[in-house]
Design an enzyme around this catalytic site. Structure first.
Site, PDB file in Angstrom:
ATOM      1  N   CYS A 121       1.451  -0.731  -0.013  1.00 30.41           N
ATOM      2  CA  CYS A 121       0.155  -0.563  -0.596  1.00 30.41           C
ATOM      3  C   CYS A 121       1.011   1.039  -0.176  1.00 30.41           C
ATOM      4  CB  CYS A 121      -0.596  -0.011   2.002  1.00 30.41           C
ATOM      5  SG  CYS A 121      -1.753  -1.726   1.584  1.00 30.41           S
ATOM      6  N   ARG A 152       1.056   1.687  -6.040  1.00 31.09           N
ATOM      7  CA  ARG A 152       1.319   0.940  -4.596  1.00 31.09           C
ATOM      8  C   ARG A 152       0.086   0.333  -4.559  1.00 31.09           C
ATOM      9  NH1 ARG A 152       4.723  -0.291  -0.595  1.00 31.09           N
ATOM     10  NH2 ARG A 152       6.486   1.017  -0.657  1.00 31.09           N
ATOM     11  N   TRP A 177      -3.533  -1.909  -1.634  1.00 24.39           N
ATOM     12  CA  TRP A 177      -3.351  -2.925  -2.325  1.00 24.39           C
ATOM     13  C   TRP A 177      -4.326  -3.530  -1.275  1.00 24.39           C
ATOM     14  CZ3 TRP A 177      -0.922  -8.174  -2.253  1.00 24.39           C
ATOM     15  CH2 TRP A 177      -1.231  -8.768  -3.115  1.00 24.39           C
ATOM     16  N   ASN A 206       1.126  -0.169   6.444  1.00 19.49           N
ATOM     17  CA  ASN A 206       0.802  -0.948   5.361  1.00 19.49           C
ATOM     18  C   ASN A 206       1.551  -1.561   5.793  1.00 19.49           C
ATOM     19  OD1 ASN A 206       2.360  -1.939   3.066  1.00 19.49           O
ATOM     20  ND2 ASN A 206       3.755  -1.097   2.677  1.00 19.49           N
ATOM     21  N   GLY A 207       1.398  -3.292   5.111  1.00 15.09           N
ATOM     22  CA  GLY A 207       2.413  -4.613   5.665  1.00 15.09           C
ATOM     23  C   GLY A 207       0.965  -5.545   6.161  1.00 15.09           C
ATOM     24  N   GLU A 212      12.179 -12.594 -19.270  1.00 13.78           N
ATOM     25  CA  GLU A 212      11.825 -11.688 -19.104  1.00 13.78           C
ATOM     26  C   GLU A 212      10.888 -11.020 -19.777  1.00 13.78           C
ATOM     27  OE1 GLU A 212      11.836  -9.251 -16.609  1.00 13.78           O
ATOM     28  OE2 GLU A 212      11.359  -7.918 -17.665  1.00 13.78           O
ATOM     29  N   LYS A 229       7.195  -9.599 -19.096  1.00 12.57           N
ATOM     30  CA  LYS A 229       6.008  -8.381 -19.588  1.00 12.57           C
ATOM     31  C   LYS A 229       4.727  -8.617 -20.116  1.00 12.57           C
ATOM     32  CE  LYS A 229       8.039  -5.947 -17.706  1.00 12.57           C
ATOM     33  NZ  LYS A 229       9.033  -6.175 -16.186  1.00 12.57           N
ATOM     34  N   GLU A 273       2.088  -9.998 -17.074  1.00 12.02           N
ATOM     35  CA  GLU A 273       1.880  -9.023 -16.038  1.00 12.02           C
ATOM     36  C   GLU A 273       0.869  -7.557 -16.728  1.00 12.02           C
ATOM     37  OE1 GLU A 273       6.139  -6.447 -14.851  1.00 12.02           O
ATOM     38  OE2 GLU A 273       4.516  -7.239 -13.995  1.00 12.02           O
ATOM     39  N   HIS A 283      11.979 -31.226 -24.507  1.00  9.81           N
ATOM     40  CA  HIS A 283      11.517 -32.686 -23.614  1.00  9.81           C
ATOM     41  C   HIS A 283      10.214 -32.515 -22.819  1.00  9.81           C
ATOM     42  CE1 HIS A 283      15.676 -33.642 -24.017  1.00  9.81           C
ATOM     43  NE2 HIS A 283      16.831 -32.919 -23.930  1.00  9.81           N
ATOM     44  N   LYS A 318       3.642  -1.931  -7.342  1.00 11.16           N
ATOM     45  CA  LYS A 318       4.786  -1.854  -7.541  1.00 11.16           C
ATOM     46  C   LYS A 318       5.687  -2.570  -6.584  1.00 11.16           C
ATOM     47  CE  LYS A 318       8.376   0.680 -10.512  1.00 11.16           C
ATOM     48  NZ  LYS A 318       8.241  -0.524 -11.342  1.00 11.16           N
TER      49      LYS A 318
HETATM   50  O1  M6R Z   1      11.037  -3.457  -6.440  1.00 11.94           O
HETATM   51  P1  M6R Z   1      11.638  -4.642  -7.099  1.00 11.94           P
HETATM   52  O2  M6R Z   1      12.499  -4.688  -8.153  1.00 11.94           O
HETATM   53  O3  M6R Z   1      12.377  -5.486  -6.252  1.00 11.94           O
HETATM   54  O4  M6R Z   1      10.701  -5.851  -7.059  1.00 11.94           O
HETATM   55  C1  M6R Z   1      10.932  -6.598  -7.917  1.00 11.94           C
HETATM   56  C2  M6R Z   1       9.587  -7.638  -8.160  1.00 11.94           C
HETATM   57  O5  M6R Z   1       7.993  -7.387  -7.555  1.00 11.94           O
HETATM   58  C3  M6R Z   1       9.412  -6.774  -9.721  1.00 11.94           C
HETATM   59  O6  M6R Z   1      10.623  -7.046 -10.439  1.00 11.94           O
HETATM   60  C4  M6R Z   1       8.434  -7.272 -10.818  1.00 11.94           C
HETATM   61  O7  M6R Z   1       8.491  -8.650 -11.527  1.00 11.94           O
HETATM   62  C5  M6R Z   1       7.680  -6.009 -11.415  1.00 11.94           C
HETATM   63  N1  M6R Z   1       6.156  -6.169 -11.548  1.00 11.94           N
HETATM   64  C6  M6R Z   1       7.835  -7.008 -12.451  1.00 11.94           C
HETATM   65  O8  M6R Z   1       8.038  -5.696 -14.355  1.00 11.94           O
END
Ligand code: M6R
Length: 616
Positions: free
Chosen positions: A2, A27, A82, A108-109, A489, A493, A496, A512, A611
């Protein structure tokens, strides 16, 4: 996960809190809310406003805040949610208040022991309105304030809460202050003209703050605040003040439609700034910030890289550089798994935590675990003063500027560069690389910035070439060696941003098992560096083509036979194989954005994501 913001001062506090919320939407967008301490002739009261309507929470709040601005407000707190405990509905939106409505908190937490605390509070007569774990804090504080000054009361409440979290409290009886406390979860303080802030992230207040402060763990910090008799709290001037050189325009959209597209466009700049900060004009290493004894690093027998998501993928790329240049074995682990595999760690281990935010809880916990077992620790992070920067023995900053988009782009490039440079430096320290050779490799990295910029500049043409894929629904990404993490990666992308099934495989592993999934509906995106494995990559293209898949090749240099096998070729500059990920990943970032946009999705609000992931 959050977002938290709070402000105290003589400036327009209500507006400042709202602006903070706008900047913290990444956030969490399940709900937004704020509480203002409004002073009237009869005394101060708390005014709480919340909204939990998909996509419109902030505009709803904006209309309502307009009326509060005209009243006397010296302190306020805000929250973007969140959801963890309790559905994303209005009643669960923060701030939460006590029974009297004179205490408001944002949190937050996760409070691991909230059920026990809640039962005891209910038994004692407290009335709860939400299903959240957070609300217990307001009621505990209500009781604690009866016998103690505010800072002592919050400290005693915080001591009862188990788990990692940050809490900010606003009290009607103390209209000129807010209180903040944290354990592991991010929180920083800041000062601007006539105003003091607390926030979970720097971008929330970057446009107004001139000085930043680190909030220590488990200590109550008072923001603003003259009137209360503080016993234990620290004010801003007692806190360390890191230098943060981010520009406020980097958290404003400018002419771009989304932060995702804006940050993708600034990838080469992020890369260049990172390299410039770590390489001198003669190609020498600038590793002073690392503040680790080179002789200690020389004796390292094993490197372990931990990270999550995109940062984990950068770690996978970095492994090739570190092993190649420093000839030291490298393990790479998903941070959330690392501690549970009972890792073998000793004083000869160097752990490298890679994290854009420096605040991913999984990565923090992994690093701490390794440190406790005797490892030396370096963090590679983009955020000055972040948790990982503070707890590691040394820090290597990426200089990508603030990253707002939930889906990372530019910081990934910067992370790869930082790990590459770390590998070169370790190689030099360990006597594996001659200084001249290391400098030559650093210059090569510097020169790659232009190649990356050329791919980014061509993003319009790349998007046009990949346009036929926007109606496809099943994607496979394949690559060998350093191209495998690029494939991973690319799949991340796409998943997500577009929510489509996208899997990454080692190209040689496809046969395999996974190849059974291929048919004419499948799209296979092959990552092909210009390296000694080109013949093997061609073999894999033949295999997938034979199963009728639609084949796209992201190919470094002259495609040759690749062009005969692939339905579409995206040609990227022929760079040295270890640097291929920097040019190879950009078309995949473009693809993910195009597919999601074509499906009508908001690139900056990917479903279910936030984020920075500050829960385990
Ligand atoms: O802030 P961080 O790099 O530790 O975050 C790690 C992941 O949560 C972050 O890379 C996440 O996978 C992104 N949404 C990727 O686009």
């Amino acid at each position: 996960m959050c977002g938290i913001v709070g402000a105290v001062g003589t400036d327009d506090v209500a507006r400042a809190v709202f602006e903070g919320l706008e900047r913290l939407e990444y956030r969490g967008y399940d709900s937004a809310g704020l509480a203002l301490c409004v002073e009237e002739a009869s005394g101060a009261t708390l005014e709480v406003m919340k909204a939990a309507s998909a996509g419109t929470s902030l505009s709803e709040l904006k209309d309502r805040i307009g009326t509060s601005e005209r009243r006397r407000v010296r302190a306020g707190i805000g929250h973007t949610r969140w959801a963890t405990h309790g559905a994303p509905v209005l009643v669960n939106a923060h701030p939460h208040t006590d029974c009297s409505g004179r205490v408001a908190i944002v949190h937050n937490g996760i409070i691991e022991n909230f059920r026990t605390l809640r039962s005891a509070l209910v038994e004692a007569g407290h009335r709860f309105r939400s299903e959240t774990d957070s609300e217990v804090i307001a009621h505990l504080l209500e009781d604690a304030l009866r016998g103690a000054p505010p800072d002592v009361a919050l400290a005693s409440v915080f001591a009862q809460l188990s788990g990692h979290m940050a809490v900010v409290a606003l009290l009607a009886d103390h209209p000129d202050l807010i209180l903040a406390v944290r354990r592991t979860s991010p929180l920083m303080a800041a000062r601007g003209r006539g105003i003091e802030f607390v926030a979970s992230d720097v971008p929330a207040v970057l446009h107004r703050a001139t000085q930043f402060f680190e909030v220590p763990e488990d200590e109550v910090v008072v923001i603003g605040g003259g009137s209360a008799d503080m016993v234990a709290a620290r004010g801003l001037d007692d806190l360390p003040s890191p230098a943060i050189d981010w520009r406020s325009q980097d958290v404003e959209l400018g002419g771009f439609a989304s932060f995702y597209e804006m940050e993708l466009a600034f990838g080469a700049e992020a890369l260049a700034q990172t390299i410039t900060s770590l390489v001198d004009e003669h190609g020498g290493a600038l590793m002073d910030e690392l503040a680790l004894d080179p002789y200690e690093l020389k004796r390292i027998r094993k490197v372990v890289v931990v990270g999550a998501g995109t940062s984990f993928h950068a770690g996978l790329v970095g492994r090739f550089a570190i092993e190649h240049f420093a000839r030291v074995p490298v393990e790479v682990d998903v941070a959330s798994e690392y501690r549970y595999r009972d890792p073998i760690v000793d004083e000869g281990t160097l752990v490298i935590a890679v994290s854009q935010s420096g605040e991913s809880l999984d990565t923090i916990v992994a690093l701490r675990e390794a440190q406790a077992a005797g490892a030396r620790a370096i963090s590679v992070t983009n955020v000055v003063g972040s948790q990982l920067a503070r707890i590691a023995d040394g820090v290597l900053y990426t200089r990508a500027g603030p990253e707002v988009s939930v889906a990372s782009t530019k910081t990934h490039l910067a992370q790869i560069a930082a790990l590459h440079l770390l590998g070169l430096w370790l190689g030099e320290l360990r006597g594996v690389l001659f200084p001249d050779e290391a400098s030559q490799r650093r210059r090569e990295l510097t020169e790659v910035v232009g190649a990356v910029a050329s791919v980014i500049d061509a993003r319009g043409a790349i998007a046009a070439a990949l346009e036929p894929l926007t109606v496809r629904e099943r994607f496979f990404f394949i690559g060998r060696h350093v191209a495998l993490p690029v494939a991973m990666e690319g799949a991340l992308k796409l998943k997500e941003l577009s929510y489509l099934p996208a899997e990454a495989y080692a190209a040689g592993e496809l046969k395999h098992g996974p190849i059974a999934m291929l048919d004419s509906d499948a799209v296979v995106i092959a990552l092909i560096p210009q390296d000694r494995l080109r013949a093997k990559a061609l073999g894999n293209l033949e295999e997938v083509k034979a199963r009728g898949a639609h084949v796209v090749a992201v190919c470094a240099g002259e495609p040759g036979r690749v062009a005969e096998l692939a339905d579409t070729v995206i040609e990227v500059p022929a760079v040295s194989p270890l640097l291929f990920p920097l040019v190879g990943v950009v078309p995949l970032q473009v693809l993910a954005g195009s597919v999601a946009t074509a499906r009508g999705l908001n690139l900056d609000r990917p479903r279910n994501l936030a984020k920075t992931v500050t829960v385990e």
